[in-house]
Enzyme design. Structure first.
Site, mmCIF file in Angstrom:
data_model
loop_
_atom_site.group_PDB
_atom_site.id
_atom_site.type_symbol
_atom_site.label_atom_id
_atom_site.label_comp_id
_atom_site.label_asym_id
_atom_site.label_seq_id
_atom_site.Cartn_x
_atom_site.Cartn_y
_atom_site.Cartn_z
ATOM 1 N N SER A 274 1.147 -46.621 -7.864
ATOM 2 C CA SER A 274 0.458 -46.808 -6.580
ATOM 3 C C SER A 274 -1.005 -46.400 -6.772
ATOM 4 C CB SER A 274 1.112 -45.865 -5.546
ATOM 5 O OG SER A 274 0.295 -45.713 -4.404
ATOM 6 N N TYR B 79 4.337 -37.584 -2.720
ATOM 7 C CA TYR B 79 4.256 -38.995 -3.129
ATOM 8 C C TYR B 79 3.146 -39.169 -4.171
ATOM 9 C CZ TYR B 79 3.985 -44.106 -2.601
ATOM 10 O OH TYR B 79 3.990 -45.466 -2.839
#
Ligand code: NDP
Length: 254
Positions: A139, A152
């Protein structure tokens, strides 16, 4: 794209029943690969596989035995794995001060431990062929910090590091490892995050999404097929020199 570009190859995609994983499954299958898609939701996997040359197999990446069983079933159906896309992931948001250890573990276990275990199982089978491609779907959070998303962010930095370390360890084996770092992509995970931000902030969902999109210079959500196109390109003949690299697809965010 030649329909047989990946003919004879077996691509295994974790989290392949939806979003980026499903778009990648479709792209790799269209290029001739035999594709296995894995996830917890059997019904969704089966409906995603229906009518396509795709084999659905239940797997919880947080459960080592489940990963072993699923990879064995996929290999029995489609032969040794040549392409592994470590895509399964969850995104949950929490301020750092309030974050519990179980919350932290849940994210790390799914996003990072799950990638480690599933890649390791596929790699055993890849080594029998002496060539293959490993792709981690990280990501932009693997390249920069995101607010209220330290678990995350840490997990996605881990996926970038994992691809880089694997590429070093596998030099000379014929197997490459790379990371793809998408920005905001139009998938169920993002829809859920937008709902959560709206509920927490009192903003409308439209305003919550607009606030996220301000980070993308072109103010647009990325289509999952754009991410799939990069995954496919990394597996094509001619891409062997891409190894240990990180590919942002982020609308200019990073
Ligand atoms: P989706 O929610 O559509 O995909 C997530 C997938 O992960 C689902 O298919 C889900 O399947 C699977 N999954 C979750 N937990 C587990 C588990 N324990 N075991 C096996 N599979 C699991 O969203 P995306 O397609 O967007 O997400 C795919 C990846 O892309 C994720 O890693 C995400 O972090 C990453 N990403 C997404 C971005 C975005 O904006 N959408 C941006 C950057 C990265 P099931 O529920 O059946 O288990």
């Amino acid at each position: 794209m030649k329909e047989d570009a990946l003919s004879g190859q077996h691509a295994l995609i974790t989290g392949g029943g939806s979003g980026i994983g499903l778009a990648s499954a479709a792209a790799l299958a269209a290029a001739g690969a035999r594709v296995s898609i894995c996830g917890r939701n059997r019904k969704r996997l089966q409906s995603a596989a229906k009518g396509n040359r795709i084999f659905p197999v239940a797997m919880d990446v947080c459960d080592e035995q489940s990963v072993r069983n699923a990879v064995s079933m996929a290999v029995a159906e489609n032969g040794p794995v040549n392409i592994h896309v470590a895509n399964a992931g969850i995104a949950e948001s929490c301020g750092f001060d309030e974050m519990s250890l179980p919350f932290w573990h849940r994210i790390m276990m799914t996003n990072l431990d799950g990638a480690f275990v599933s890649i390791r199982e596929s790699l055993l089978s890849m080594r029998t062929e002496s060539w293959g491609w490993i792709i981690t779907i990280a990501s932009v959070a693997g390249l920069r910090g995101l607010k209220r998303a330290s678990a995350y962010t840490a997990s996605k930095h881990g996926l970038v590091g994992l691809a880089r370390a694997l590429s070093e360890e596998l030099i000379g084996s014929g197997i490459t490892a790379n990371a793809i770092c998408p920005g905001y992509v139009d998938t169920p995970i993002l829809a859920k995050s937008v709902k959560e931000i709206a509920a927490r902030s009192g903003k409308s969902e439209q305003d919550a999404l607009a606030a996220l999109l301000r980070l993308n210079r072109d103010r647009k959500l990325i289509d999952p097929h754009e991410v799939a196109a990069t995954a496919l390109w990394l597996c094509l003949s001619g891409s062997e020199g891409m190894n240990g690299q990180v590919f942002p697809i982020s609308g200019g965010q990073v």
